[in-house]
Design a protein around this motif. Sequence first.
Motif: not given
Lengths: 259, 214
Positions: B73-85, B149-153, B101-105, B90-94
């Motif tokens: 299914t095509p999915v478009l994440g926006i802002c936080l919806g992208m970050q949780v992908s 901001y996202p930091k993909p590996t 692959a990667g993290r949000v800093q 680091e936000e709330n150590d989540t």
Amino acid sequence: MLSKRVVACLDVRDGHLAKSVKFVNTQNIGDPIEKAREYYLDGLDELVFYDITASSDKRNIMLDVVESVASQVFIPLSVGGGIRSVADATDLRLAGAEKINVNSAAVARPDLINECSEALGDQNIVLSMDVRRVEANAQQPSGFEIVINGGRKPTGRDALAWALEGEKRGAGELVVNSIDADGTRDGYDIPLTAMIAEAVRIPVIASGGAGLPEHLHDVLTRGKADAALVASMVHYGDYRVSGLKQYLHDQGLKIRMSW
Amino acid sequence: MTLILDYDAGNLGSVKRACTEVGLKAEFSADPAAVAQAERIIFPGVGAAGSAMRSLAERGLDVALKRAIANGTPVLGICLGMQVSLEYSEENDTQTLGLIAGRVQRFQLNHPELKIPHMGWNEVRVQQPHPVLAGIEAGDEFYFVHGYYPKPTAPEHVLAVTDYEDDFACALGKDNYVGTQFHPEKSGRVGLRLFENFAKWDGVWQPEGVIHAQ
């Protein structure tokens, strides 16, 4: 690098567009929805609606205005005027406002800033402050005082201290409106804007006094503002939003030029 | 039918209004069964990573979303919806969904005049062509509001970058998933174009020069 923003403010009374001179003698100058759409298509970066409706029974008109504008204007929409509670703020958010401006009610009860920022996210809460020059004294060491109720009532609060307190309480942005400059078209209060912009780490929107393109340039450079708010100079057709942006761009400022 | 994932993360009306403007029929839903049925999914979000992940888990939407993505299914994440992908924020150590692959800093800025959140209009520079980003030209700006901001590996997942002291990834893509840090619903004509593109996208994309084993 972030672009400097040109923000237009529409004062809305009973659903109509009004413009004040030094906050008195408001006159009716048209349909806010039409103006909003016109500015949006002409490259405006952000829109602020200020509800100056006097009677509370007409307040719901503003929700309709916000809703209509939000479905036609796809840039950030900021709304203020008469917000006293998280419930008021939430209603406006659901109608389509991105940012909520608190002003007089926050001066009367500063916890309103914390409550709104916790409920809606700090980036969505704007502390809008009306400021006048005073003789610097022990109570107002910065020489600027916060006034409320559309500029009519002095509060004794120091403007710089209030800006810092607002930031600490969770405001994500400040609108600094000089009531001395408001409506004069003689230029923004540069010392006031620079003083506050240098003291806080949240963005500052300068307001009050814009009459010439040079005034915007001045407040975005010497005044250290992140955004310049305009009203009369575009409402009456003396300048166009796109023309102001072109001028600022030509002067070397980073401005969003494609829309 | 396009589903706008409604997991109590804030003001979703603006996303729906942008869809309406470009003729994309979209409905809100928080029902995992609807997620499974959706033709395409928009995953918006404002707020914090911790509470967003809790809301998703409580409703079984984390599992449903991962399954829908696995099914193409095509999915478009926006802002936080992208970050949780990504895998971790680091936000709330989540711990987050781990689709990419990667993290949000949190932004760590040296320049005293740069403010957090990064709020306002900034240029989006496309690094790899992608159907959803079609039509974005040099100099086009989008509206941002974020402190993390996202930091993909892997560089292959970076579709576009934006400069805020340093370049950061502002659009990510992997297979049928695409996500943006900026808010296309608040970014004027260029933002609406992105919704139009998404409405037409079949969910197929491969990074340049990379051949995926099937």
